[in-house]
Enzyme design. Structure first.
Site, PDB file in Angstrom:
ATOM      1  N   HIS A 138      -0.222  -2.257   1.958  1.00  0.00           N
ATOM      2  CA  HIS A 138      -0.615  -2.095   0.550  1.00  0.00           C
ATOM      3  C   HIS A 138      -1.978  -1.408   0.450  1.00  0.00           C
ATOM      4  O   HIS A 138      -2.236  -0.655  -0.489  1.00  0.00           O
ATOM      5  CB  HIS A 138      -0.683  -3.459  -0.134  1.00  0.00           C
ATOM      6  N   GLU A 227      10.805 -10.055   2.803  1.00  0.00           N
ATOM      7  CA  GLU A 227      10.488 -10.035   1.374  1.00  0.00           C
ATOM      8  C   GLU A 227      11.344  -8.980   0.680  1.00  0.00           C
ATOM      9  O   GLU A 227      11.116  -7.784   0.869  1.00  0.00           O
ATOM     10  CB  GLU A 227       9.003  -9.724   1.157  1.00  0.00           C
ATOM     11  N   HIS A 230       9.470  -5.954  -1.243  1.00  0.00           N
ATOM     12  CA  HIS A 230       8.422  -5.184  -0.549  1.00  0.00           C
ATOM     13  C   HIS A 230       8.995  -3.894   0.045  1.00  0.00           C
ATOM     14  O   HIS A 230       9.914  -3.930   0.864  1.00  0.00           O
ATOM     15  CB  HIS A 230       7.841  -6.075   0.552  1.00  0.00           C
TER      16      HIS A 230
END
Length: 252
Positions: A138, A227, A230
């Site tokens: 990220h 996840e 994601h």
């Protein structure tokens, strides 16, 4: 404003090319300026996330991404819109200081929203299970957390600190309504049910995950097995450096 001493020590210990507080780099853009039709619910700018507080560096609830990743995400949105669906983003660029904030939370006492986000996990296990990391993609501006919207989605609830927390793995109609379709769990649900290929979710959620995964993969995004929300834009020819500029409001 300069970087905090603790952040500087983190960067040095991990040999990271962290940036000082400065204007965002030229290759980073506000998603809202590229595609204002993509809904945004930037959770780490609020207290409605697994830590129970806004993370360091989130001065505004805005999604920023690299130019290429933002344009690719806009293409995903266009393709989904043609089928009656759309995207809602929960997190995009994440400053290094916010990643460090998550790490501190994992090592400190207190579980303000455990019931909602990690009801069956001890936060001391976040590192081992891969729910928090010392370095996050990220922070490179090429990774996004998102979900799928559509005509069958329940309207979004309005969260307040006094809201009664509900297990993120509860049935779709009972857990927090984030305005998205049933994806099997809520966002940032630290549970086996949130694994992309989990066999513990119903057929509707599986189909919704498959639709989201397919649309993202067509435009160069790859998912993360633990996840379902994601995705990292993998079409970059070089791995970008991590960044630490704060997320500020989009200028009018």
């Amino acid at each position: 404003m300069s970087r905090s001493p603790c952040l500087l020590l983190l960067c040095l210990s991990l040999a990271l090319p962290c940036m000082a507080d400065e204007a965002k780099p030229g290759h980073m853009v506000y998603l809202r300026a590229v595609d204002p039709g993509i809904v945004q619910d930037i959770r780490y700018a609020s207290a409605h996330n697994f830590t129970g507080h806004p993370l360091d560096g989130y001065q505004a609830p805005e999604c920023l991404l690299s130019v290429d990743a933002a344009k690719a995400l806009a293409r995903v949105q266009t393709a989904l819109n043609a089928e009656g669906y759309g995207l809602k983003v929960f997190d995009c660029y994440r400053p290094v200081r916010a990643v460090a904030d998550m790490g501190r939370f994992a090592n400190e006492p207190g579980d303000p929203l455990k019931t909602e986000f990690y009801p069956r996990v001890d936060k001391q296990d976040f590192w081992r299970l891969g729910y928090v990391a010392r370095v996050s993609n990220h922070s490179r501006g090429n990774t996004v957390d998102l979900t799928l919207t559509g005509p069958d989605a329940l309207p979004a609830d309005t969260w307040t600190p006094s809201a009664h927390p509900v297990d993120c793995t509860a049935p779709y109609g009972q857990r927090w309504h984030d305005g998205a379709l049933d994806m099997g769990t809520g966002f940032d649900c630290f549970d086996e049910r949130a694994h992309t290929d989990s066999a513990l979710i119903n057929a509707t959620a599986k189909a919704n995950r498959q639709r989201l995964n397919g649309a993202m993969e067509k435009e160069g995004f790859s998912g993360y097995s633990a996840e379902w929300w994601h995705f990292t834009y993998s079409a970059n020819t070089q791995k970008p450096d991590v960044m630490d500029f704060p997320i500020t409001p989009l200028a009018p």
